[in-house]
Scaffold this active site. Structure first.
Site, PDB file in Angstrom:
ATOM      1  N   SER A 188       0.839  -1.190   0.000  1.00 19.22           N
ATOM      2  CA  SER A 188       0.000   0.000   0.000  1.00 19.22           C
ATOM      3  C   SER A 188       0.883   1.254   0.000  1.00 19.22           C
ATOM      4  CB  SER A 188      -0.961  -0.038   1.195  1.00 19.22           C
ATOM      5  OG  SER A 188      -1.960   0.943   1.073  1.00 19.22           O
ATOM      6  N   ASP A 413      -8.758  -5.773  -4.917  1.00 19.69           N
ATOM      7  CA  ASP A 413      -8.290  -4.721  -4.007  1.00 19.69           C
ATOM      8  C   ASP A 413      -9.385  -3.679  -3.829  1.00 19.69           C
ATOM      9  OD1 ASP A 413      -6.962  -2.428  -2.858  1.00 19.69           O
ATOM     10  OD2 ASP A 413      -5.054  -3.284  -3.506  1.00 19.69           O
ATOM     11  N   HIS A 452      -6.895  -5.981  -0.557  1.00 16.03           N
ATOM     12  CA  HIS A 452      -5.783  -5.046  -0.432  1.00 16.03           C
ATOM     13  C   HIS A 452      -4.722  -5.595   0.516  1.00 16.03           C
ATOM     14  CE1 HIS A 452      -3.710  -1.278  -0.675  1.00 16.03           C
ATOM     15  NE2 HIS A 452      -3.778  -1.095   0.626  1.00 16.03           N
TER      16      HIS A 452
END
Length: 539
Positions: A188, A413, A452
């Protein structure tokens, strides 16, 4: 989790002596305020730390903290280095990244240290001397209401280099020699930091593992707040059960395209290959807790706008929409309080808009109009592009230095659309002339059904760091990434993840078994650029 020592002794009685008398590192762009250290023996971890396996063994290591500042910035930055005993060190260094609006986490050191790495993280000064949670975004605004550009720079890339230099100094002193290889590991925001490290400091790391990277945060920040604005302006909040019904319908529509019905969407170009019309669910009854509700045309319109992504009244598309098959709860969350629905915005997205873009801590974002949103979106791009955008991230020098960059992204995601990474990869391939030239140093893998960084129904990559180490140290570039997970019904799903631009194609057998899918051959030449931002969702 605080990395504090327990009172238990260990099998390393010399650790206390070794873990002392460190000299401050010399950093070209920062001043070291202090360096402290203490041994940590048999640290027992809490039972549940997000992102970490359960039942991990106790940790023993030397804990070093370097505190530094940058001239007139008036910041206080902490770098923590965890050093396993000399007998357990594998000769490598692993720097770790953050997530959301945080530059790093202490718990990210656990797995590397257990694996024998010397590891480090930095708060980048974003905790304001350990007084706030950086995810709030409060660090982005000075007391006078101006943007804190120094801390923005810290998050962007400066703190990465400071951490690398300080950590390598500490490692050399503790072990009496430098690390043989240096690695980055982040997802991320941490993934974006990995790309920033490659672009800005191409010799800091030999290998970079950058998962689900938040490239172009100036777009991601406001885009992740788009569902809240849509529901406010369309005059209706959508309950989670209705969002879940739409997610199931999307999966049912798009699932068969790879040849197998397994609840995993394998095509990274679903926006082009799968057409889903939210209006087909209007009038459908959905069970919601202890009641039943009927999906309305307004709810279908809201879902369509979320899937499409932010688009101006003139029809100009600003960013990608929610990835097909991803859960809506990440950026379009709602919940019931006293039988009334309220929005649950994604905290980093709210913090980004509140403290970096509008810089108004009291702004009521539940009443944000479309016009105000689009103005804020433009401001976000203006503010964030030079710090956190993808355009300044030229990784050609990293290539020249012999570095290896390995990325993977979940196709479900819920926060960062996979297409943003794939488009970045295509740009690099275009500049080098072919996918094969790109794959000499930069490889991206796609993970069907994975959310994610983790979660979702799909198989998770199992040994991505091992694959990177093998590539860096032995020249064996990964053609696939092994992945696995336990499904909701208890079955083990095993599947190799495909190297982009290959896609998985069903062959035969049970879809949850290894070998039931193969990666189709990639094109030998670069395909014409596709606009993955194009509106495919039928409104």
């Amino acid at each position: 989790m605080a990395l504090t020592p327990s009172l238990l002794w260990s099998a390393f009685p010399g650790l206390a002596l070794q873990c002392s008398n460190f000299t401050p590192p010399i950093l070209p762009d920062a001043q070291v305020l202090s360096i402290t250290s203490h041994p940590v023996y048999n640290l027992t971890l809490p039972l549940a730390i997000p992102g970490l396996p359960t039942n991990l063994p106790p940790l023993t290591f030397c804990n070093v903290t370097v505190t530094l500042t940058h001239g007139t910035a008036n910041d206080t930055v902490f770098v923590t280095v965890a050093l396993p005993p000399r007998e357990r060190w594998n000769g490598r260094y692993q720097a770790t990244g953050g997530g959301g609006l945080a530059a790093g986490y202490d718990h990210s050191l656990v797995v590397p240290v257990l694996s024998g790495f010397a590891a480090s993280f930095t708060d980048g000064g974003l905790t304001l001397n350990h007084t706030i949670d950086p995810q709030s975004g409060e660090w982005g605004m000075n007391n006078d209401g101006t943007l804190n550009r120094d801390l923005m720079l810290n998050l962007a890339w400066r703190s990465i280099h400071d951490m690398a230099l300080a950590s390598k100094h500490v490692i050399h002193e503790f072990y009496g020699k430098p690390a043989n290889y240096s690695y980055w590991n982040g997802c991320s925001q941490g993934g974006r930091q990995g790309y920033a490290a490659a672009a800005k400091y191409p010799t800091d790391f030999d290998g970079i593992l950058a998962m689900a990277p938040g490239l172009s945060m100036e777009y991601i920040g406001p885009a992740d707040f788009w569902p809240v604005v849509v529901m406010a302006n369309e005059g209706q909040l959508v309950p989670p059960c209705v969002f879940d019904a739409f997610q199931r319908a999307i999966v049912e529509t798009c699932d068969p395209l790879d040849g197998a019905v397994d609840e995993l969407l394998s095509d990274y170009d679903l926006l082009l290959s799968c057409h889903f019309d939210p209006q087909t669910l209007v009038g459908t009854k959905v069970g919601c807790e202890d009641t039943e509700t009927m999906i309305t045309a307004t709810q279908a319109r809201i879902v369509g706008k979320i899937l499409d992504g932010p688009r101006t009244p003139e029809g100009n598309k600003l960013w990608y929409g929610l990835a097909p098959g991803a859960t809506f709860s990440g950026i379009a969350g709602t919940r019931s309080i006293n039988k009334a629905l309220v929005p649950v915005p994604f905290v980093p997205a709210l913090g980004w808009l509140k403290y970096m873009v509008l810089r108004d801590a009291n702004y009521d974002f539940t009443k944000m109009s479309y016009a105000e949103y689009f103005e804020a979106f433009n401001t976000s791009v203006t503010i964030g592009a030079s710090f956190l955008g993808a355009d300044p991230l030229n990784i050609s020098a990293f290539h020249s230095a012999g570095g290896k960059l390995l990325s993977w992204v979940g196709l479900a995601d819920e926060y960062i659309p996979p297409s943003s990474l794939l488009n970045y990869h295509d740009q690099i391939a275009t500049s080098l002339g072919s996918y094969s030239a790109t794959h000499e140093f930069y490889r991206v893998f796609t993970a069907p059904g994975v959310g994610h960084c983790q979660g979702g129904n799909g198989p998770q990559p199992l040994n991505a760091m091992t694959a990177l180490v093998d590539w860096v140290e032995h020249g064996r570039a990964p053609e696939t990434l092994p992945a696995g997970t336990n499904s909701a019904n208890g079955k083990v799903i095993s599947r190799d993840l495909c190297l982009y631009p290959k896609k998985p194609v069903y062959l035969e057998g049970r879809a949850d078994e290894e070998g039931s899918f193969a990666c189709e051959e990639a094109p030998t030449e670069l395909e014409p650029s596709v606009d993955r931002c194009a509106m495919i969702i039928m409104m």
